[in-house]
Scaffold this motif. Structure first.
Motif, PDB file in Angstrom:
ATOM      1  N   ILE A  74       0.874  -1.164   0.000  1.00 18.76           N
ATOM      2  CA  ILE A  74       0.000   0.000   0.000  1.00 18.76           C
ATOM      3  C   ILE A  74       0.912   1.214   0.000  1.00 18.76           C
ATOM      4  N   ARG A  75       0.354   2.389  -0.086  1.00 19.96           N
ATOM      5  CA  ARG A  75       1.164   3.610  -0.057  1.00 19.96           C
ATOM      6  C   ARG A  75       0.681   4.514   1.061  1.00 19.96           C
ATOM      7  N   ASP A  76       1.653   5.168   1.713  1.00 19.30           N
ATOM      8  CA  ASP A  76       1.289   6.170   2.706  1.00 19.30           C
ATOM      9  C   ASP A  76       0.964   7.472   1.979  1.00 19.30           C
ATOM     10  N   ALA A  94       2.558  10.130   1.722  1.00 14.48           N
ATOM     11  CA  ALA A  94       3.723  10.719   1.061  1.00 14.48           C
ATOM     12  C   ALA A  94       4.146   9.925  -0.176  1.00 14.48           C
ATOM     13  N   GLY A  95       3.470   8.799  -0.436  1.00 16.57           N
ATOM     14  CA  GLY A  95       3.774   7.990  -1.607  1.00 16.57           C
ATOM     15  C   GLY A  95       4.760   6.860  -1.369  1.00 16.57           C
ATOM     16  N   ASN A  96       5.209   6.662  -0.133  1.00 11.99           N
ATOM     17  CA  ASN A  96       6.118   5.565   0.179  1.00 11.99           C
ATOM     18  C   ASN A  96       5.396   4.229   0.065  1.00 11.99           C
ATOM     19  N   GLU A  97       6.081   3.246  -0.491  1.00 11.61           N
ATOM     20  CA  GLU A  97       5.508   1.907  -0.595  1.00 11.61           C
ATOM     21  C   GLU A  97       5.687   1.178   0.728  1.00 11.61           C
ATOM     22  N   VAL A  98       4.589   0.636   1.250  1.00  8.41           N
ATOM     23  CA  VAL A  98       4.550  -0.022   2.549  1.00  8.41           C
ATOM     24  C   VAL A  98       4.146  -1.476   2.333  1.00  8.41           C
ATOM     25  N   GLU A  99       4.934  -2.396   2.871  1.00  8.82           N
ATOM     26  CA  GLU A  99       4.668  -3.824   2.681  1.00  8.82           C
ATOM     27  C   GLU A  99       3.611  -4.319   3.666  1.00  8.82           C
ATOM     28  N   VAL A 100       2.674  -5.116   3.153  1.00  5.50           N
ATOM     29  CA  VAL A 100       1.636  -5.735   3.973  1.00  5.50           C
ATOM     30  C   VAL A 100       1.695  -7.241   3.735  1.00  5.50           C
ATOM     31  N   ARG A 101       1.846  -7.999   4.825  1.00  2.00           N
ATOM     32  CA  ARG A 101       1.864  -9.462   4.736  1.00  2.00           C
ATOM     33  C   ARG A 101       0.750 -10.026   5.602  1.00  2.00           C
ATOM     34  N   PRO A 149       8.995   1.514   5.217  1.00  2.00           N
ATOM     35  CA  PRO A 149      10.433   1.572   4.937  1.00  2.00           C
ATOM     36  C   PRO A 149      11.238   2.376   5.971  1.00  2.00           C
ATOM     37  N   ASP A 150      10.588   3.183   6.800  1.00  3.96           N
ATOM     38  CA  ASP A 150      11.324   3.953   7.814  1.00  3.96           C
ATOM     39  C   ASP A 150      11.587   3.147   9.094  1.00  3.96           C
ATOM     40  N   GLU A 207      -6.051   2.808   4.387  1.00  6.29           N
ATOM     41  CA  GLU A 207      -5.676   1.787   3.400  1.00  6.29           C
ATOM     42  C   GLU A 207      -6.106   0.384   3.829  1.00  6.29           C
ATOM     43  N   LEU A 208      -5.897   0.042   5.102  1.00  2.72           N
ATOM     44  CA  LEU A 208      -6.276  -1.294   5.557  1.00  2.72           C
ATOM     45  C   LEU A 208      -7.786  -1.488   5.548  1.00  2.72           C
ATOM     46  N   SER A 209      -8.525  -0.441   5.868  1.00  9.79           N
ATOM     47  CA  SER A 209      -9.988  -0.536   5.828  1.00  9.79           C
ATOM     48  C   SER A 209     -10.464  -0.855   4.421  1.00  9.79           C
TER      49      SER A 209
END
Length: 80
Positions: A7-9, A11-18, A34-35, A72-74
């Motif tokens: 998903i993306r925050d 700010a546009g950062n790619e965030v991994e969801v498992r 990623p931070d 995003e999760l919703s």
């Protein structure tokens, strides 16, 4: 829901969801930014989020749950 996605925050950062598990009521997810922040969440099929634990750089930490994560999760938790 796939086993791994991103998903993306805001700010546009790619965030991994498992996906860590699944039940009749929803999904247990591990979300890694990623931070170095990480959230373990239970997400119901109606989109309600229960944050079980949070981490910073691999260490258990008390971190805030940002709005982008809940938004995003919703969306991804609800059936198609």
């Amino acid at each position: 829901m796939p086993q791994k996605m991103s998903i993306r925050d805001y700010a546009g950062n790619e965030v991994e969801v498992r996906q860590q598990g699944r039940s009749e009521d929803g999904h247990r997810l591990k979300v890694t930014h990623p931070d170095g922040r990480r959230w373990i969440c239970q997400v119901s099929l109606s989109g309600e989020i229960d944050v079980e634990s949070t981490y910073r750089n691999g260490e258990l930490a008390d971190i805030e749950t940002p709005d982008w994560l809940e938004d995003e999760l919703s969306l991804i938790a609800q059936p198609a």
